[in-house]
Structure formats: structure tokens, C-alpha cells
Write an enzyme that holds these catalytic residues in place. Sequence first.
Site, PDB file in Angstrom:
ATOM      1  N   SER A  74      44.423  41.919  49.021  1.00 23.65           N
ATOM      2  CA  SER A  74      45.314  42.979  49.441  1.00 23.65           C
ATOM      3  C   SER A  74      44.620  44.276  49.856  1.00 23.65           C
ATOM      4  O   SER A  74      45.239  45.113  50.515  1.00 23.65           O
ATOM      5  CB  SER A  74      46.301  43.286  48.310  1.00 23.65           C
ATOM      6  OG  SER A  74      45.633  43.835  47.197  1.00 23.65           O
ATOM      7  N   SER A 120      41.604  40.511  45.408  1.00 25.19           N
ATOM      8  CA  SER A 120      42.005  41.517  46.400  1.00 25.19           C
ATOM      9  C   SER A 120      40.915  42.488  46.851  1.00 25.19           C
ATOM     10  O   SER A 120      41.114  43.207  47.824  1.00 25.19           O
ATOM     11  CB  SER A 120      43.192  42.329  45.868  1.00 25.19           C
ATOM     12  OG  SER A 120      44.384  41.618  46.056  1.00 25.19           O
ATOM     13  N   LYS A 141      42.394  53.092  48.313  1.00 23.64           N
ATOM     14  CA  LYS A 141      43.545  52.193  48.483  1.00 23.64           C
ATOM     15  C   LYS A 141      44.819  52.912  48.039  1.00 23.64           C
ATOM     16  O   LYS A 141      44.800  53.643  47.045  1.00 23.64           O
ATOM     17  CB  LYS A 141      43.316  50.929  47.647  1.00 23.64           C
ATOM     18  CG  LYS A 141      44.341  49.824  47.870  1.00 23.64           C
ATOM     19  CD  LYS A 141      43.955  48.591  47.037  1.00 23.64           C
ATOM     20  CE  LYS A 141      44.914  47.432  47.226  1.00 23.64           C
ATOM     21  NZ  LYS A 141      44.524  46.258  46.429  1.00 23.64           N
TER      22      LYS A 141
END
Lengths: 478, 94
Positions: free
Chosen positions: A144, A168, A69
Amino acid sequence: MKDNILNLAGYQISHLIKKAEISEKEVFSFFYHRIENIDKQLKSFVEVYDPPLYYEGDSSLKGLPIAIKDNICIYGKRITCASKILSSHIAVYDATVIKRLKKAGLAIVGTTNMDEFAFGSSTENSCYGPTRNPWDLERIPGGSSGGSASAVACRLVPFALGSDTGGSIRQPASFCGVVGFKPTYGRVSRFGLVAFGSSLDQIGPITTNFSDCAHLLNIISGFDEFDSTTSHKPVPDFTKVLNYPIEGIKIGLPKEYFGKGLDNEVEKSILELISVFKKLGVKFKEISLPHTDYAVATYYIIAPSEASSNLQRFDGIRYGLRLGDDLMSVYKITRKEGFGEEAKRRIFIGTYSLSSGYYEDYYLRASKVRTLIKKDFEDAFKEVDVILTPTSPTPAFKLGEKSKDPLSMYLSDIYTISVNLAGLCAVSFPCGFSLQGLPIGAQLIGRAFDEETLIKLGSAFEKETDYHQRIPPIGRIK
Amino acid sequence: MVDKKTVDYVANLARIEISEEEKEYLLPQLSKILEYIDKLKELDVSKVEPTRGAFSEENILREDRVKSSEVFKDILKNAPSQYNNLFKIPQVLE
């Protein structure tokens, strides 16, 4: 051999590399082709490294590609948090999790898309544009960590790392049909993770199955001198519990999570999951987490408060973007142009909650309700070993469906948020599909530092079902 | 509830310039969110201690050690403006 690895778990591919039945290079080119052919539609990657960053280390996952990420520092590489304010920033050190992946001999293939600074539940709040859900390109992948979940679901990489502040990792895992694990707060070092809510953030793996999840947790967990909130507790070998009997484990079903707002198909899948567990000898009990209804309100004070403090450092002085001319206009215009809409909303809510005159009514009150939410779980875990809930009230929603109404977006996190407030561990894993072909996720919540029970249950369920082996239609190319 | 004045006040504290147009949509959004958050006032928390972090494993102390840092040059490379190995910033004092 090369054609078959699509259906293998990561640790199985690594085993083939060790037996010299396939080379690291072949494995990389297999996944790289998939990225090249499929990611144009998904947009799950921010940057792809070709060649990948290979490392000398060793482990049960040696030689495998992994995606990261875009809020975790990889030395010498761009880290942007999908924000304009950081778009040219180069990481000046490795996050502890990256150091550990290197030592384990994994190959980093690139960074994945996310909501800006991890603010969001849909990956629509990215300066690069949204990532798509591989099961339906008109839908969001969740957020997210939507880029990581989408890429793993489509087997563009065997696995990825995400971060979880209020769901997330788990919510996008649920929407994409993969396993997303949020470890206990303090289990995995946050050093090198761009801070959002420092008392809530935790890095964790997104994988297609529980075996890979256990192998990755082995690699990334443990005390770190650079993160004083990491625990000294010994880290067990999580792979040891993969083939464990689950008879006699007691699961609690919180009545507050099965009421109004829960989609029928989601409920049906959870009920089927319960019947599978019952056949395996698991015991069930209805429990109550009485302050559940206050979790979203509590979270949306605490998380933005911590975020507004953490984001003060992006002021145009030391990083990337700088606009304006005198000192005050450098601050104000850099932040105006550099932050997206949702980042500004959270900074405003946080600044407001912490400002003099409002602090007691907002931040302090929310911190007290957090104590009540934590105590709900402590009481529940006196009666049961683990708690089962849906991960999200509905399957993946459509692009744009909630982006105009921030509160409805916040409420979509209703089942995942309490876990972060209480610092517990939890995992989302696929437990069914809707009639429209969208994945449905179940969440198991464990006692602090009891990741093992979650892995036991999840891997036992995987042996009974094939949901984790299903690949989205656009990912079925050779 | 929040009014324009409050938004201006908070925007200044947060050091973010906002346009009138942004205020138009931020105001109802922030009002709606804060209205929702107000449900916390239903609870009596007068006897509850606040939780600041997930777990408090006591103070974590260690010796102060002087170590050299290699990242200095890399950090400066990220600076929007630099001069002589220092961050160059707009004038602070008149």
C-alpha cells in the site's frame, strides 16, 4: 553541484549542506522542481508542502526533504489515509516518528498516496486515484505504500516513510526498484500511525540505498512511552555495519518460496544474487518453512479482524464525514459512503471472523496457525542467520489487472505476509531488471531485532552491482 | 458458504449499509475468499496455543499521572458538528 545531487545518496547531500557547498534551500528547490515536473504523471503525492516544514534539529540527514505516507500524523496537517471518510481530517498531534524526524532536522515535503487505510497491494484503492509505476506508467507501483516507493524511485525525494502490515513497504519497494525496510515489530513506535492491524503494523523507511536506510533507522527506532509494544532493547548504530565483511554468514533458501507461481525472470535474478553473495563468502542452505502455504489464509483472517475493530472509530461522530440523520443512519450511511470497496470487504471479513458462532473456526484457528508459522521461523533460525526469498512472485502488474479479483491480489503478497505474522524484520532491495525493464526485488528476512545482518548483506551487494543507482526514464530530466 | 442473509447480518454488525447492487458482487467475492481461507481447516491445531501479538514483553505498567492536554480544541475542530465545546450528535435516547 546542483546537477550532481541527483546521483547522490541522501546522507551525502546532507554532508554537502554541512560543508556549505549547497544550501538547504537549493536542495529543496531541486527536489521541488522534480515533484512539479514529474509527479503529474506519477501522482505519488497527496499533498505537497511549499515551503516544506523545516526543523531546527541535527543528524547525519539534516536539511533533507522527506515524504510521509498519508497514514502518519503530522500536527496541523491533513491526514486522510486516502479515504473519503477522513478527507478533511487535521492531525492533532505528531506521530513519534515525526517528532524524531524533526529532532533530526529533516524537512517534511508532503504526504504520499496509498491504498485506503493501507488495504491493498497496488495503490489502486485510493480515493485520489492510483499512483503509477515510474518504470512503466501503465503499471501499478505496488502497495500500500505505493506513493512513497514511486516518489523515491523517481528521486522526487531522497527518501520517504511507509508502513508495512503484510508487505506494504517491501512489495512496492520491489516493484519500484528501491530499498524498503520493515523493522522488527516493536523496533519503531506506532504512535500516530493510523492503526490497521495493530499486532502486525510497523513503520519503516523507503530509500534508494542501504546507507540512507541505516541512517533513517537510527533516527526513527527505539522505545517510546506512547507505544507500549515498543521494545526496550538498545538500538545499535545501524550505519556501523555498512562496510562490514559478510563472509561466513549463513543464508537459508526456503524451498516453499521457489516453487509454483514464481516468474522465471524473478527466479533468475535471485540466482544471480546468490552467486554474488557466494563470491563474497556467504554460505547457503536449503531450508523448509512448512506452513508457508497457510500464511495468506491466516493473514486474511487476522489482519481484517484487527482492521474491522480499529475502523469502528470511523462512525461519523468525531471525525470528518457525517451523513444520515438519526443515530443508526449516521453510522450506516457515513460508513457506506465513506469507505471504499476494499475497506468494506475487509471490514466484512473481519466482522464475520470475529462474530459469535464463527470466532472459533476463523479468528481463533488463524491465531493458532500463526503460532505454527512463527515456529517455522524459529526452527529455521536455528540453522541459518537470515532467509533469502523473492519479494514478490512477479514484477509489477498492470493497472486493473487484479483489481476485479481480490483473492488474486491477496495472493500477490504471498512472500511478504509471514514476516508480519511472525513479527520479524525484513527488507526488499533491487536485485535485477526484467527484459521489459521492470525492477525485481529480493527479500532478506532476519531474526527479531537483527536488522544489522540485513543491512550488512544488502550494503555488501550494493557495492557489487548498480541496480540501486538506476533511475526510471521519466526521472532522468535535469 | 455465505448467503445474502449472512451478508445482511454482518453488514448490520459492521454498521455499514449495503445496496442490492453491492451485494451482487460482494457475495461471490466473499464466498471465494472464505472458501480459500477454509484451507486452514486442513491443519490439526487442537494442541496449539494461539498467538495474539508478535512478542509479549510482559505487561507494560506505568504510574497514572494527571497531565493537562493541549489538543482538546484541535480535536473539536475536526468534529462534524459541535456545540459549546462538546461533540454534537443525533439523539441517542428517546
